[in-house]
Design an enzyme around this catalytic site. Structure first.
Site, mmCIF file in Angstrom:
data_model
loop_
_atom_site.group_PDB
_atom_site.id
_atom_site.type_symbol
_atom_site.label_atom_id
_atom_site.label_comp_id
_atom_site.label_asym_id
_atom_site.label_seq_id
_atom_site.Cartn_x
_atom_site.Cartn_y
_atom_site.Cartn_z
ATOM 1 N N LYS A 712 0.796 -1.179 -0.022
ATOM 2 C CA LYS A 712 0.042 0.035 -0.131
ATOM 3 C C LYS A 712 1.016 1.300 0.017
ATOM 4 O O LYS A 712 1.631 1.555 0.941
ATOM 5 C CB LYS A 712 -0.868 0.092 1.374
ATOM 6 N N ASP A 810 -13.936 2.148 8.802
ATOM 7 C CA ASP A 810 -14.116 2.208 7.433
ATOM 8 C C ASP A 810 -14.444 0.669 7.131
ATOM 9 O O ASP A 810 -13.785 0.224 6.018
ATOM 10 C CB ASP A 810 -13.044 2.774 6.914
#
Length: 983
Positions: A712, A810
């Site tokens: 990421k 999230d």
């Protein structure tokens, strides 16, 4: 006088001669018949292979056969056998066909022995036979059709054998037959309609067979019948209406079949003498007829559970003799206050011993009149209903209560102290509620207590030491509570002990080895540490040992080798190290082994459980080698080879270093001086213990060398990117769980142009994200359940088991990753917030940082400026769960204006549960054999939807606790497993 040339004297002489001839003929016939019966008996004896009591030793020529054991002869015909009674003598062998030669036989009693082979067809020659008892043997083959020739038969007992084939339709000719017992065999076919011709029949029992088809209408002709038992077959269709008008019926049992229809509203009028009525585990619909309590006043057992009955439960006031009432596993009630008022009508039943209402929609608080039920009550089961409020203290009046089930409800508050008066209690099940407080000390009064289940509540404090004094306790489950401390209940009588998902710490006490009958021990998801040592060496009966998600260190001790009965062993997610001991491969019964995410090294065994990749899990032990090829581990290298290779590499390395040292050092010094100032301007993120920092270059080289990782990389030019990176690092350094995405390393450096470069390197998830599997949706029902359990475990860990509470903020399908075994891993902690221990909420208001999460999954209170909370994650989880089973994207056209997925599902239940379900799952259910199994699958879906709805309600305080979610989903999974369904 002369007649036809004979004088009177001659006539008398000839008459005398005739009489003598007749007499001699009779003697010869009698003698012949005598020898026939004796020969038949000796032939019967020859078929006996075992006679442990020696009862046939008298069958010899020293005494007349009518004096033999078990033989009865006729008074009119003293040399003819009328009764053969050898019941209960443990005889083994076959029944000789010569039995058919005992032509005067009226009774054949051979029950409760071990006769095998077939029933000889020659029995059909016994035309005087009135009763045949062959029950409780091991007879095989079919029921002889010609038994129908025994027209004088009154009773036929063939139960508890291994008879197969159909019930002969020819038996309809036995018009004098009163009793026909065929239960517990392997009979197939249908119930013959000719049974309706048995006009004298009083009792018919064909339970526990494999009979199919529907019940014949001709059964309504049995006007003398008092008992009909068809339990445990495969019957379907509807009950003929005429059966509900057999006024002579006392016992009617059609339970555990696939029978449909509804109960007629006039049933109570047509069956006024009914005492035993059972339709359990079928597919009846409609409501409970009012005529049952109003008119069937002789009822002692009413068993209507396991159907699809709905509506309100009315008063049972007229059933004064009722002893057993089962209305469980239906759709009764509406989930509102008042549903349970019918309980007050049970207070006049002075003989009531059992009441079961579990698995319905009966809501509201439990009325206090429950304490006025007769003290004869021994079993109460209120489980799996939306019952709310506190447990009434009046329940303590039921002093003879032995079993109390109040599980999977919404009871709150503490357990009333008066419950301690129930000193005859053997089973107390209060799991999966909202009960709180400490575990009460009055449990010590329950000297007879065998099973205590308090899991899935909010009990706090220490495990009370007094539990050690419950000397009869065999099963104890305290899992999924807020208990802490290091006390470990050592009850020597325990067979099952579950202490998982708590905050227990310390080491396992040495006294644990004293629990020598312990079969199952689960202490997973705690903070136990230290070495395992020999603590469990005395638990030789262990078959299931689960110690995952703790802090155990050191090697697997040799003392574990004494657990020779172990079938399931889970040591995953600890800090265990060293080599895997070879004795694990020698365990005869080990069927499941999980040692994932430890620090094991060396050679993986190849025998025993290690030959099965679907039963052995070793991920996260990067220094393992060898094993069977399917594990894809590197080959093991011997120590000698390693030494030579290391020496060779060292020589090469030194040569290169010495050759380049004079060039590289000046260049490095120069570059460092140029970048020193720029480097100082960028602070490094919080460190993650156990991980190292990589440069961009080394990261690229690592990927080029074939290492599968997920990277990421952050775009540091976007607003809040650096803050997100720091938040994720801060969260990741605090967590470790099998259902959380594991970070392997952090890359924080500069690229070739001197720009900041920051990346997180995660363990690679082969099967991508849950989003990719839901849209489209090829995964099976059981897989979705298991993934939802994984996510629930991850959230429970973040919310309740970390040192400081972590809120993900999230949660959505794209942030759930799946490994090669389709195990769910929650990832992406870029928005995560850490809640201080001193308060349940963060100190940061969301409005100051903008709306958290993704639209559709974000809790509605966040949009109104509320602070971050664990309830927000629960809301996201509920929406995700509903999406998993409907297969509907949150961006679908149907969600306009004020409609959302929560409202969409809630309005559809329960009637349209299949209509809103992902078509993939509906087709899976349609292809799954058996209506009862399909019904189970539909019920499981309904339960899953209700969990999703309970998690995603609008008011945060009314949402289900994530601690209670996983156990309920696990119960759904277990129900699916019980039907034979696998993913």
């Amino acid at each position: 006088m002369q007649i036809l040339g004979f004088s009177s004297a001659n006539l008398q002489f000839h008459s005398f001669i005739f009489v003598i001839a007749i007499a001699l003929c009779f003697v010869r016939v009698s003698s012949s018949s005598n020898e026939t019966d004796k020969s038949a008996l000796l032939a019967f004896k020859a078929g006996i292979t075992e006679d442990p009591f020696g009862v046939l030793s008298s069958w010899n020529n020293t005494v007349n056969f009518y004096q033999w054991y078990g033989i009865t002869c006729s008074h009119r015909h003293p040399n003819r056998v009328t009764m053969l009674n050898l019941s209960g003598q443990k005889l083994s062998g076959s029944i000789s066909p010569h039995i058919g030669n005992l032509s005067f036989l009226t009774g054949l009693w051979l029950q409760n022995n071990s006769f095998h082979h077939e029933i000889p067809s020659q029995i059909g020659r016994l035309h005087r036979l009135r009763e045949i008892r062959l029950n409780d043997n091991s007879l095989m083959g079919q029921i002889p059709k010609n038994i129908s020739a025994c027209l004088k038969l009154l009773g036929m007992h063939l139960s508890n054998n291994q008879l197969s084939g159909e019930v002969p339709p020819e038996m309809g000719s036995l018009v004098k037959l009163q009793i026909l017992y065929l239960e517990v065999n392997h009979l197939t076919g249908s119930v013959p309609s000719s049974i309706g011709n048995l006009s004298s029949l009083e009792q018919l029992d064909v339970s526990y067979n494999y009979l199919g088809g529907s019940l014949p209408r001709t059964l309504g002709q049995l006007t003398k019948v008092t008992a009909l038992d068809f339990f445990g077959n495969q019957l379907y269709g509807m009950v003929p209406p005429s059966l509900y008008n057999l006024s002579s019926l006392i016992i009617f049992d059609i339970g555990s079949n696939q029978i449909q229809g509804s109960l007629p509203i006039t049933m109570g009028f047509g069956l006024p003498n009914l005492q035993f009525f059972s339709i359990e585990n079928n597919q009846f619909v409609g409501s409970i007829p009012l005529s049952i309590p109003n008119n069937a006043s002789n009822l002692q057992l009413l068993q209507i559970g396991g159907n699809k009955l709905l509506g309100n439960v009315h008063s049972f006031e007229g059933l004064y003799d009722l002893q057993f009432l089962y209305i469980d596993n239906n759709h009764l009630g509406s989930g509102v206050s008042g549903d349970l008022n019918f309980l007050c009508s049970l207070t006049n039943m002075t003989s009531l011993t059992t009441l079961s209402i579990f698995g319905n929609r009966l809501g509201g608080p439990l009325p206090r009149c429950i304490g006025n039920i007769s003290i004869t009550i021994k079993q109460l089961d209120f489980g799996q209903n939306p019952i709310i409020g506190e447990i009434p203290r009046e329940i303590s009046n039921l002093v003879n209560l032995e079993i109390l089930g109040m599980y999977n409800n919404s009871f709150s508050g503490a357990i009333p102290i008066d419950v301690g008066n129930l000193q005859n209690m053997t089973v107390l099940s209060l799991f999966n509620n909202n009960l709180s407080g400490v575990i009460p000390s009055f449990l010590l009064k329950m000297k007879q207590l065998l099973k205590l289940s308090l899991d899935g509540n909010h009990f706090h404090g220490h495990i009370p030491l007094h539990l050690n004094k419950c000397h009869s306790l065999m099963e104890l489950d305290l899992s999924n509570n807020n208990l802490n401390g290091s006390i470990f209940p050592v009850v020597k009588t325990l067979i099952y002990l579950n202490l998982s998902h708590k905050h227990l710490n310390g080491a396992l006490p040495a006294e644990a080895r004293q629990i020598d009958h312990l079969d199952t021990l689960d202490i997973s998801s705690n903070m136990f540490g230290g070495e395992i040592t020999s603590t469990l060496s005395g638990c030789n009966a262990l078959t299931i040992l689960v110690m995952k998600d703790n802090h155990f260190r050191g090697s697997i001790p040799e003392s574990i080798s004494s657990l020779r009965s172990i079938e399931e062993l889970d040591l995953s997610n600890n800090n265990l190290s060293g080599e895997i001991p070879k004795f694990l491969a020698a365990f005869d019964f080990l069927e499941f082994l999980n040692i994932s995410y430890n620090k094991f090294e060396g050679m993986l065994p190849t025998e025993g459980v290690f030959k099965n990749t679907s039963a052995t899990f070793i991920a996260g032990n990067n220094k393992l080698c060898g094993g069977i090829p399917e594990f894809r581990l590197p080959k093991c290298v011997s120590r000698q080879s390693k030494s030579k290779e290391a020496a060779r590499k060292l020589k090469l390395f030194l040569s290169i270093i010495l050759g380049l040292l004079g060039v590289v050092v000046p260049v490095c010094v120069y570059i460092c001086c140029l970048k020193k100032k720029k480097t100082e301007e960028h602070s490094s993120p919080e460190s993650i213990p156990g991980n190292t920092y990589l440069t961009e270059l080394s990261l690229k080289r690592s990927m080029e060398n074939g290492t599968n990782v997920a990277v990421k990389m952050l775009n540091l030019t976007s607003n809040g990117a650096l803050k997100s990176f720091k938040a994720e690092c801060e969260a990741l350094k605090r967590i470790k769980h099998r259902n959380l995405l594991k970070v392997l390393t952090v890359c924080s450096s500069s690229d070739y142009n001197g720009n900041d470069f920051k990346a997180l390197v995660y363990e690679f998830m082969v099967n991508g994200s849950l989003e990719e599997w839901l849209h489209p949706s090829p995964i099976h029902l059981i897989q979705r359940i298991k993934i939802s359990i994984d996510i629930a475990f991850a959230l429970d860990y973040l919310h309740n088991q970390c040192h400081s509470t972590i809120v993900h903020c999230d949660l959505k399908p794209s942030n759930v990753l799946l490994n090669d075994e389709m195990v769910g891993h929650v990832g992406d902690f870029g928005l995560a917030k850490i809640i201080l221990e001193s308060t349940f909420y963060t100190n940061t208001n969301i409005s100051s940082a903008g709306l958290r999460g993704t639209i559709g999954y974000t809790a509605p209170e966040y949009g109104m400026g509320s602070v971050v909370s664990v309830e927000g994650d629960v809301y996201s989880y509920g929406i995700l769960l509903l999406e998993m089973f409907t297969g509907i994207r949150l961006t679908a056209e149907i969600f306009k204006e004020n409609l959302n997925l929560h409202i969409f599902v809630e309005e559809a239940l329960p009637e349209r549960v299949l209509e809103i379900t992902d078509p993939i799952l509906v087709r899976e259910m349609e292809n799954y054999a058996g209506e009862s199994r399909k019904s189970t699958l539909q019920d499981c879906l309904l339960m899953a939807y209700r969990i999703g709805i309970a998690c995603s309600v609008g008011v945060p305080g009314e949402r289900m606790s994530i601690t209670n979610v996983a156990p309920q989903l696990c119960s759904i999974r277990d129900k699916l497993y019980a039907t034979g369904l696998r993913g």
